[in-house]
Design a protein around this motif. Sequence first.
Motif, PDB file in Angstrom:
ATOM      1  N   GLY A 180       0.828  -1.211   0.000  1.00 54.04           N
ATOM      2  CA  GLY A 180       0.000   0.000   0.000  1.00 54.04           C
ATOM      3  C   GLY A 180       0.852   1.246   0.000  1.00 54.04           C
ATOM      4  O   GLY A 180       0.403   2.314   0.395  1.00 54.04           O
ATOM      5  N   SER A 181       2.095   1.094  -0.462  1.00 52.54           N
ATOM      6  CA  SER A 181       3.055   2.203  -0.347  1.00 52.54           C
ATOM      7  C   SER A 181       2.677   3.411  -1.208  1.00 52.54           C
ATOM      8  O   SER A 181       3.118   4.515  -0.943  1.00 52.54           O
ATOM      9  N   HIS A 182       1.853   3.178  -2.238  1.00 52.70           N
ATOM     10  CA  HIS A 182       1.435   4.280  -3.111  1.00 52.70           C
ATOM     11  C   HIS A 182       0.219   5.015  -2.537  1.00 52.70           C
ATOM     12  O   HIS A 182      -0.188   6.039  -3.052  1.00 52.70           O
ATOM     13  N   LEU A 183      -0.371   4.461  -1.491  1.00 49.29           N
ATOM     14  CA  LEU A 183      -1.594   5.046  -0.908  1.00 49.29           C
ATOM     15  C   LEU A 183      -1.245   6.100   0.134  1.00 49.29           C
ATOM     16  O   LEU A 183      -0.149   6.089   0.709  1.00 49.29           O
ATOM     17  N   PRO A 184      -2.199   6.995   0.425  1.00 50.44           N
ATOM     18  CA  PRO A 184      -1.999   7.888   1.572  1.00 50.44           C
ATOM     19  C   PRO A 184      -1.781   7.042   2.840  1.00 50.44           C
ATOM     20  O   PRO A 184      -2.326   5.941   2.960  1.00 50.44           O
ATOM     21  N   PHE A 185      -0.988   7.570   3.774  1.00 49.29           N
ATOM     22  CA  PHE A 185      -0.573   6.840   4.969  1.00 49.29           C
ATOM     23  C   PHE A 185      -1.734   6.105   5.669  1.00 49.29           C
ATOM     24  O   PHE A 185      -1.645   4.913   5.955  1.00 49.29           O
ATOM     25  N   GLU A 186      -2.833   6.823   5.922  1.00 52.48           N
ATOM     26  CA  GLU A 186      -3.948   6.213   6.665  1.00 52.48           C
ATOM     27  C   GLU A 186      -4.586   5.066   5.875  1.00 52.48           C
ATOM     28  O   GLU A 186      -5.006   4.067   6.461  1.00 52.48           O
ATOM     29  N   GLU A 187      -4.632   5.205   4.551  1.00 55.71           N
ATOM     30  CA  GLU A 187      -5.209   4.128   3.727  1.00 55.71           C
ATOM     31  C   GLU A 187      -4.278   2.924   3.659  1.00 55.71           C
ATOM     32  O   GLU A 187      -4.744   1.781   3.632  1.00 55.71           O
ATOM     33  N   ASN A 188      -2.972   3.190   3.631  1.00 57.13           N
ATOM     34  CA  ASN A 188      -1.992   2.100   3.670  1.00 57.13           C
ATOM     35  C   ASN A 188      -2.175   1.324   4.981  1.00 57.13           C
ATOM     36  O   ASN A 188      -2.234   0.087   4.977  1.00 57.13           O
ATOM     37  N   ILE A 189      -2.304   2.041   6.087  1.00 56.50           N
ATOM     38  CA  ILE A 189      -2.532   1.391   7.377  1.00 56.50           C
ATOM     39  C   ILE A 189      -3.807   0.546   7.332  1.00 56.50           C
ATOM     40  O   ILE A 189      -3.812  -0.615   7.737  1.00 56.50           O
TER      41      ILE A 189
END
Length: 308
Positions: free
Chosen positions: A104-113
């Motif tokens: 999820g590294s391309h996602l915003p931090f909270e979405e990656n989490i």
Amino acid sequence: PLVTTKEMFEKAYEGGYAIGAFNVNNMEIIQGITEAAKELNAPLILQVSKGARNYANPIYLTKLVEAALEDTGLPICLHLDHGDSFETCKSCIDGGFTSVMIDGSHLPFEENIAVTKRVVEYAHDRGVVVEGELGRLAGVEDEIKVSAEDSSYTRPEEVYEFASKTGVDSLAIAIGTSHGAFKFKGEPKLRFDILEKVTEILPGFPIVLHGASSVIPEFVEMINKYGGDMPGAQGVPEELLRKAAESAVCKINIDSDLRLAMTGTIRKHFAEHPSDFDPRQYLKPAREAIKQMVAHKIVDVLGCDNKA
Ligand code: G3H
Ligand code: 13P
Ligand code: NA
Ligand code: ZN
């Protein structure tokens, strides 16, 4: 049975070495890797990308890896490389993988989490481990730009929150490596200072290095000599990889070096034996080249020989 990376990583962290995670797409690649590991008594991670599953049909790769397991008796982990969604991860977990990466590294931090946490919950309930990623590696497509500068390095200030909120078992970080055969324009450089900060914040936590092929010059030269065209191919120098292997880095991902070994050897074979047309004639030396290359990695770069 296939194992998770739990024990492998604990021992690697303690012992100051790393496990090789090799990408597999077909039988000869799997055999070349596992024959080397068998002779050297090395633990192995065989990893399958979404593209590899599309190419081979998932069941074929799973069964080939099971054959390698039966043949070698080694601790082998079957890992999903760069899982792109909960659904892909679930499909691999349900299909018998012992480890998955949710990238999820391309996602915003909270979405990656959020997506990583969801995969972790599903995986851990079934005894499967999960690799997450923070920071972005420069892609092959970025090579025209200043690749290392364009990628966004892992921000150490994010890793504690990411690891504790998601429950991931290992973390891939971006410190200047990139995928493919063209990793650096000039002097190769990795940000070991970032790795050190991450290690201070998460002591004992296994770190993963993607884009870690050394783009072995011998094979690049072979490709270029026998009709190929890969000027300027450059990878991560072996001494930097050795330094990484001695650190908290417990998993080193290698795909491009397998591709180069196979392609260089096949090009050479066709140049020297233009009338050959039996695939066994050129796949046999290609498999042998992979075996020798992987043996070299295990002994001289990863340090995981006799650790099975
Ligand atoms: O990280 C990428 C690996 O080299 C796998 O590549 O997606 O073309 O199978 P692929
Ligand atoms: P290389 O392209 O350097 O082999 O990296 C492979 C990789 O990171 C697979 O996830
Ligand atoms: Na290590
Ligand atoms: Zn990768």
